[in-house]
Design an enzyme around this catalytic site. Structure first.
Site, PDB file in Angstrom:
ATOM      1  N   ASP A  49       0.929  -1.265  -0.201  1.00 18.72           N
ATOM      2  CA  ASP A  49       0.065   0.095   0.100  1.00 18.72           C
ATOM      3  C   ASP A  49       1.040   1.235   0.018  1.00 18.72           C
ATOM      4  O   ASP A  49       1.682   1.610   0.944  1.00 18.72           O
ATOM      5  CB  ASP A  49      -0.707  -0.092   1.318  1.00 18.72           C
ATOM      6  CG  ASP A  49      -2.066   1.024   1.409  1.00 18.72           C
ATOM      7  OD1 ASP A  49      -3.046   0.999   0.507  1.00 18.72           O
ATOM      8  OD2 ASP A  49      -1.599   2.337   1.764  1.00 18.72           O
ATOM      9  N   LEU A  50       0.804   2.015  -0.852  1.00 19.13           N
ATOM     10  CA  LEU A  50       1.342   3.398  -1.165  1.00 19.13           C
ATOM     11  C   LEU A  50       0.580   4.273  -0.196  1.00 19.13           C
ATOM     12  O   LEU A  50      -0.476   4.745  -0.318  1.00 19.13           O
ATOM     13  CB  LEU A  50       1.527   3.839  -2.460  1.00 19.13           C
ATOM     14  CG  LEU A  50       2.330   5.042  -2.843  1.00 19.13           C
ATOM     15  CD1 LEU A  50       3.822   4.734  -2.648  1.00 19.13           C
ATOM     16  CD2 LEU A  50       2.111   5.515  -4.292  1.00 19.13           C
ATOM     17  N   ASP A  60      -3.988   2.999  -4.732  1.00 20.28           N
ATOM     18  CA  ASP A  60      -2.655   2.998  -4.305  1.00 20.28           C
ATOM     19  C   ASP A  60      -2.064   1.618  -3.827  1.00 20.28           C
ATOM     20  O   ASP A  60      -1.055   1.443  -3.102  1.00 20.28           O
ATOM     21  CB  ASP A  60      -2.474   4.147  -3.243  1.00 20.28           C
ATOM     22  CG  ASP A  60      -3.438   3.941  -2.196  1.00 20.28           C
ATOM     23  OD1 ASP A  60      -4.239   2.611  -2.371  1.00 20.28           O
ATOM     24  OD2 ASP A  60      -3.349   4.622  -1.097  1.00 20.28           O
TER      25      ASP A  60
END
Length: 623
Positions: free
Chosen positions: A196-197, A238
């Site tokens: 996960d960004l 993301d």
């Protein structure tokens, strides 16, 4: 056939027949490798049909027969003994009855150098390929490459449907297909990382969506390159996923995740802005008892959720109890949400006193939850609720409203009230509405904001290198609000942070105070901090003072302000009102709030701790 547009399958079938005529007793196969590493049998006229069905949409890997292994490794694979080679364990029962004992598979490369097919020969004796066979295969793979290139151009629309247009990674549908085709027969044979960004929304809001898109493209390529020969996918937004089949990566899942975190975390230029990406990863490997690949995916998601809630920017590997921890967190969030709707959230207050006189110069507002049966629960018991953005916002709003009402009542009674500290969560800073909410809550009660101090813990302050918090602190101070750095000395903040993100008050954590004694290192640290804070015009409050000796030592080294059980535990509004009426520090007309630079009163006039123990209640019991 290629030039006239004959379909790929028919062309491959004809090629196999021609090769088999030239090499009697040898069987031939052509396989395509689709996006995401899935096998697609194009032709195998002399092999059993059930074999082609078995490997259709199977993901390539280091132990997927000869062809799946050749495609995964990007090199020719010779298996001279199918019966005893571990790469053929799952498939040999369909080949051996046909009399084939050996197989040689060669990868087919596209113009970019990526494997997008395999060409294989099957032999009826355990042996290596011969020179004539090598010559024919060399010519055949060139023909196959031309046919596959043409096929890919014809099927570009279909290919786009399985590829993320922005990053070029296989998309969610490709991931779902790949996951569904993974074998769950051998525990430990594959693992899954979900990435996960963390700061994409902030980047989009700050620098624009074009910068966010460029960041996603950069991160996608970094992940893709880092995990080779394994495959990365963009699941959407993301979030990315990586299916690991490399034995070394599976054996060291933490190491594989760390390599991704390290490469993602390298600053990059997006639309002319230097941006520092950051990711959080959850992972799980195929374990005994896992019924299907979707179970492993669920476990990796659990681990990611836990990682995001307990400390972004790191890696968490699934363990069997993690689901229970998440369930408990959800239950706590639900309980707090219900308490908010039923008005069972209350504000308790702990005095901040001038150590020389014992006079109260402020209060810290502490959140308490009243259970349906009536007992009071401290914030530590439901701190997990603060990980839910909506509940955290409602909890802060409830406290703002309660505190504003209480401060108004104290001012109306003529109490020389100076300030109240209110704890602020990370979610509050990210809402973008914190100042407006504070101004509205205290404005409704006609309470000047000079009476408000916002308390921020070290972990929220800069513990996760969050630029949003730093930016909001500066904006709040620009509006005239004062900021207190709570629990100082327990986490990530350092004195260098105070140069870039100044605060007005430092609250020394009780862990330093509890060990105070002459010659103790903690005493030297506090004394040094007091000197630095004085030069930076920062007030210092010592927390957790429980004994007279601790208070005396703090006074000796120049600490002016403190709070703790020696004076009072956190008490109700009614009890806090009594304490203020008796012990609030008088304020001169031109005296700034939160001051301790007053003429020193005689020590004989200092308030004894017993004076804070109202109605005979023990200070510890009052907590």
């Amino acid at each position: 056939m290629i030039a006239t547009g004959v379909s790929l399958n028919v062309t491959a079938e004809r090629l196999c027949h021609e090769i088999e005529l030239l090499l009697p007793g040898v069987a031939c196969s052509v396989l395509r490798v689709k996006e995401g590493g899935l096998l697609d049998p194009l032709a195998a006229p002399s092999l059993p049909e059930i074999f082609s069905e078995l490997i259709k949409n199977l993901m390539i890997g280091p132990n997927v027969g000869s062809c799946g292994s050749a495609a995964y490794l990007g090199e020719a694979v010779v298996v001279t003994d199918i019966e005893n080679d571990p790469r053929w364990t799952a498939f040999k029962q369909h080949i051996l009855p046909c009399g084939f004992r050996a197989c040689w598979s060669v990868p087919i490369y596209n113009a970019e150098g990526a494997v997008f097919g395999t060409f294989a020969l099957y032999f009826k004796q355990p042996r290596m390929p011969r020179a004539r066979e090598k010559q024919l295969v060399s010519a055949s793979i060139h023909l196959c490459a031309i046919a596959l290139e043409r096929h890919d151009r014809v099927l570009e629309r279909e290919r786009r449907a399985s590829v993320d247009a922005l990053t070029g990674l296989p998309n969610r549908s490709s991931f779902d297909m790949a996951l569904s085709r993974l074998s769950c027969e051998a525990p430990g044979s594959w693992a899954l990382l979900v990435v996960d960004l963390d700061n994409l929304k902030t980047i989009n809001d700050t620098f624009g969506h074009q910068a966010g898109d460029e960041l996603l493209q950069s991160v996608a390529q970094r992940i893709r390159t880092t995990v080779l020969p394994d495959h990365a996918f963009r699941l959407g937004g993301d979030e990315f996923a990586v299916i690991l089949q490399d034995a070394g990566a599976i054996a060291d899942l933490t190491g594989a995740a760390t390599r991704i975190l390290d490469v993602v975390g390298i600053a990059t230029s997006c639309c002319g802005h230097m941006i520092q990406p950051r990711a959080t990863i959850g992972g799980a490997s195929l374990s005994p008892g896992d019924r299907d690949a979707e179970t492993v995916h669920k476990y990796a998601d659990f681990a990611l959720y836990h990682a995001k809630e307990t400390g972004r920017g790191g890696f968490v590997r699934y363990w069997p109890g993690i689901g229970t921890a998440i369930k408990q967190r959800i239950e706590v969030i639900h309980d707090v949400d219900i308490a908010l709707s039923e008005g069972r959230i209350e504000a308790y207050y702990q005095p901040v006193v001038q150590l020389e006189t014992g006079e109260i110069i402020g209060m810290e507002a502490l959140c308490r939850l009243r259970k349906p049966e009536g007992n009071i629960v401290s914030a530590g018991a439901f701190h997990q609720a603060m990980t839910d953005v909506d509940v955290a916002a409602k909890l802060t709003q409830g406290m703002l409203d309660l505190v504003a009402t209480d401060v108004r009542s104290w001012l109306d009674r003529g109490i020389p009230f100076q300030h109240v500290g209110i704890n602020i969560s990370s979610a509050d800073f990210h809402s973008g509405t914190l100042y407006d909410r504070i101004e509205a809550a205290f404005g409704r009660e006609n309470v000047p904001l000079k009476h408000v101090v916002l308390e921020v813990t070290e972990s929220v302050y800069l513990g996760q290198n969050d630029p949003v918090v730093a930016r909001e602190i500066k904006a709040l101070r620009a509006h005239g609000l004062r900021i207190a750095l709570d629990d100082f000395g327990t986490g990530f903040a350092s004195l260098t942070h105070l140069l870039t993100v100044p605060v007005d008050i430092i609250k020394i954590d009780k862990s330093f105070v509890s060990q105070l004694r002459h010659g103790d290192r903690g005493m030297a640290i506090i004394e040094g901090l007091l000197g630095i804070a004085r030069k930076l015009d920062i007030r210092v409050v010592a927390e957790g003072i429980e004994t007279e000796d601790q208070g005396d030592l703090l006074r000796e080294i120049g600490c002016k302000l403190g709070q703790g059980y020696l004076f009072s535990a956190a008490v109700t509004r009614e009890t806090a009102t009594e304490l203020l009426l008796k012990h609030a520090q008088p304020i001169e007309a031109d005296q700034p709030l939160l001051t301790y630079d007053l003429p020193m009163r005689s020590l004989s006039g200092r308030v004894r701790p017993e004076a804070f123990d109202l109605a005979g209640k023990g200070r510890r019991a009052a907590s």
